[in-house]
Design a protein around this motif. Structure first.
Motif, short mmCIF file in Angstrom:
data_model
loop_
_atom_site.label_atom_id
_atom_site.label_comp_id
_atom_site.label_asym_id
_atom_site.label_seq_id
_atom_site.Cartn_x
_atom_site.Cartn_y
_atom_site.Cartn_z
N PHE A 211 0.82 -1.22 0.00
CA PHE A 211 0.00 0.00 0.00
C PHE A 211 0.85 1.27 0.00
CE2 PHE A 211 -3.84 -2.32 2.02
CZ PHE A 211 -4.36 -2.57 0.75
N ILE A 212 1.90 1.27 0.83
CA ILE A 212 2.72 2.47 0.91
C ILE A 212 3.54 2.64 -0.38
CG2 ILE A 212 4.78 1.44 2.01
CD1 ILE A 212 3.19 4.84 2.89
N THR A 213 3.99 1.52 -0.97
CA THR A 213 4.72 1.59 -2.24
C THR A 213 3.81 2.06 -3.36
OG1 THR A 213 6.17 -0.23 -1.55
CG2 THR A 213 6.10 0.27 -3.89
N LEU A 214 2.57 1.55 -3.38
CA LEU A 214 1.61 1.96 -4.41
C LEU A 214 1.29 3.45 -4.29
CD1 LEU A 214 -0.22 1.19 -6.74
CD2 LEU A 214 -1.98 0.52 -5.09
N GLY A 222 2.30 11.32 -11.18
CA GLY A 222 1.41 12.46 -11.32
C GLY A 222 -0.06 12.15 -11.14
N ILE A 223 -0.38 11.01 -10.55
CA ILE A 223 -1.78 10.69 -10.28
C ILE A 223 -2.15 11.32 -8.94
CG2 ILE A 223 -3.44 8.84 -9.87
CD1 ILE A 223 -1.77 7.06 -11.70
N ASN A 224 -2.77 12.46 -9.00
CA ASN A 224 -2.99 13.27 -7.80
C ASN A 224 -4.41 13.14 -7.25
OD1 ASN A 224 -0.35 14.31 -7.82
ND2 ASN A 224 -0.91 15.79 -9.39
N HIS A 225 -4.89 11.91 -7.18
CA HIS A 225 -6.17 11.68 -6.50
C HIS A 225 -5.85 11.58 -5.01
CE1 HIS A 225 -8.15 11.19 -10.30
NE2 HIS A 225 -7.37 10.18 -10.64
N TYR A 226 -5.86 12.73 -4.34
CA TYR A 226 -5.34 12.79 -2.98
C TYR A 226 -6.13 11.90 -2.02
CZ TYR A 226 -2.56 16.66 -4.68
OH TYR A 226 -1.66 17.42 -5.39
N SER A 227 -7.42 11.74 -2.27
CA SER A 227 -8.21 10.86 -1.40
C SER A 227 -7.72 9.42 -1.51
CB SER A 227 -9.70 10.95 -1.76
OG SER A 227 -9.90 10.63 -3.13
N LEU A 230 -4.18 9.23 0.22
CA LEU A 230 -4.34 9.26 1.68
C LEU A 230 -4.93 7.96 2.19
CD1 LEU A 230 -5.60 12.92 2.21
CD2 LEU A 230 -3.37 11.98 2.84
N ALA A 231 -5.87 7.38 1.44
CA ALA A 231 -6.47 6.11 1.84
C ALA A 231 -5.42 5.00 1.86
CB ALA A 231 -7.61 5.74 0.90
N ALA A 236 -2.00 1.48 4.97
CA ALA A 236 -0.64 1.00 5.22
C ALA A 236 -0.29 1.17 6.69
CB ALA A 236 0.36 1.75 4.34
N GLY A 237 -0.59 2.34 7.25
CA GLY A 237 -0.33 2.58 8.67
C GLY A 237 -1.12 1.64 9.56
#
Length: 464
Positions: A211-214, A222-227, A230-231, A236-237
């Motif tokens: 998850f964190i690598t993805l 440049g895929i800036n789908h911030y939601s 953040l998800a 990952a956390g």
């Protein structure tokens, strides 16, 4: 630990490890310059080809934690040969791929082998040699790992332009076959006591890495789908927290977090991670700046990186003497600051900068990077005994993989930020590259603080 049928050629074991490191590091960069050619041949947009990179990177993150347990259970020799076989077979299937789906599936098979090759080979080194020889051996085997990222882009472009993109995968076949033959003749089949396979721990830890690598990979392209980003970071956390709770109540976890109590390992891993945040982005940024900012051809931009590769080899005989004389603490602190200075000086480069200026900077970059990688890798493994070697080696492999992905992603994100600012203020694109390099230089300089935690005599037994 059990040693089965030791070979009379065991002194050549570092050669096997060097072959593995070269294959993995070359494959990680040779593909980048060939993606447009593959896209044209398969009738895809070049923007759709990023999945070829992402599928490989995610598979590495998924399987690296498994490498230590498998090699201890079934033996270093058997698992290494299997790893090289899978990597080589995956390379063949990549060359035979007819569309994006088959190419991605082939890359996944290739990555399963790639995730185990270097960790298992390095683990055999830890079991084979006493600690006072480790610096000399690791200094030797890191040469191919440093050459791959520098040679890869130039070789990939050359093969794609003059032959076809298929050859970027086919070149792995003879090297892979050679690696398997050498391993069969040379590598001992070291085993170690393992507990019951920690399935749940692997799921938690590996998925957290995925998850964190993805999240980093999506950000870097440049895929800036911030939601979405953040998800991915949130989950990952969450998975890391679940793994920590699982680790506390498990006798034989897949990754032993108690290893972080070993001071030199902890400092080496953290310092390596933060330092690579800064320097891992440079091989990505410089060719991009030369092509997009200065208008250089891909071939010229690739050739500009070659002086650092030659210096990497030239400086190797001196690294052991340097570390012996000054000690790990002084070397790592000062060398990190030197690297930060070099990255900062790169920010003054212009299109009309004399060629000798480029060459001198790349020579300096190659020399100090070579010293840095050898010193960081060896101090991380300095105080591990045989029972801790597998887990510590796996942690080092995980940290290295994460830092490379993070380094490129951080460089891409910082560049995108400054580019947006330049567009807003109608500035020059080259200025965005310069500001990005300055940011990476500051980040690298800050990472030197981590190594101040080392003691004067740390790592002394590695080079006695």
């Amino acid at each position: 630990m059990i040693k089965e049928n030791p070979s009379s050629f065991e002194r050549y074991l570092p050669l096997v490890t060097a072959v593995a490191m070269f294959m993995q590091s070359l494959d990680g960069t040779i593909l980048n310059t060939s993606l447009p050619s593959i896209a044209v041949d398969m009738n895809y947009s070049p923007l759709e080809m990023q999945s070829v990179i992402v599928s490989y990177t995610l598979t590495l993150a998924l399987f690296i934690p498994l490498s230590g347990w498998l090699s201890d259970k079934f033996g270093t020799k058997k698992m290494f040969i299997l790893a090289v076989f899978l990597f080589t077979l995956g390379s063949l299937f990549c060359a035979l791929s007819i569309d994006l789906l088959t190419l991605n599936l082939s890359r996944i098979l290739q990555a399963i082998g790639g995730s185990m090759m270097v960790p298992i080979a390095r683990l055999a080194i830890l079991y084979q040699y006493p600690r006072n020889q480790l610096l000399k051996i690791m200094n030797y085997i890191t040469i191919p790992g440093l050459l791959g990222p520098v040679i890869g882009p130039s070789l990939g472009g050359f093969l794609s332009d003059n032959f076809s993109w298929h050859w970027i995968f086919l070149v792995n076949l003879p090297v892979g076959i050679l690696g398997m033959i050498l391993a069969w003749k040379i590598m001992p089949n070291y085993k170690n006591t393992v507990g019951k396979f920690d399935v749940l721990g692997l799921v938690y830890f590996s998925l957290a890495l995925v998850f964190i690598t993805l999240a980093m990979e999506l950000s870097s392209v440049g895929i800036n789908h911030y939601s979405l980003i953040l998800a991915l970071v949130f989950f990952a956390g969450l998975l890391f927290v679940l793994y920590y709770k699982h680790f506390k109540r498990t006798n034989k976890p897949i990754i032993n977090l108690n290893l972080f109590k070993i001071r030199t390992l902890r400092i080496g891993l953290i310092g390596s991670l933060i330092t690579r945040f800064g320097i891992s982005g440079l091989p990505f940024l410089l060719p991009l700046m030369m092509q997009v900012g200065f208008g250089f051809s891909a071939s010229k931009a690739g050739i500009m990186l070659l002086p650092s590769a030659l210096t990497t080899i030239a400086v190797k005989p001196w690294i052991v003497k340097i570390v012996k004389y000054f000690g790990y603490r002084k070397v790592l602190i000062s060398n990190t600051l030197f690297l930060a200075t070099i990255i900062f000086v790169f920010s003054f480069m212009q299109k009309d900068t004399p060629l000798m200026y480029y060459i001198l900077l790349m020579i300096a970059y190659g020399a100090f990077t070579s010293i840095q990688m050898t010193a960081m890798n060896t101090i991380s493994l300095a105080d591990l005994n045989d029972d801790q070697a597998s887990g510590g080696n796996s942690l080092l492999a995980i940290m290295q993989q994460l830092s490379i992905s993070f380094g490129i992603s951080i460089a891409a994100l910082v560049l995108a930020f400054f580019k947006d600012q330049m567009d807003f203020y109608r500035g020059d694109l080259v200025t965005a590259f310069h500001l990005t390099l300055i940011t990476l230089a500051v980040l690298t300089a800050i990472s030197s603080l981590t190594f101040t935690k080392l003691k004067r005599n740390d790592g002394q037994k590695l080079s006695e």
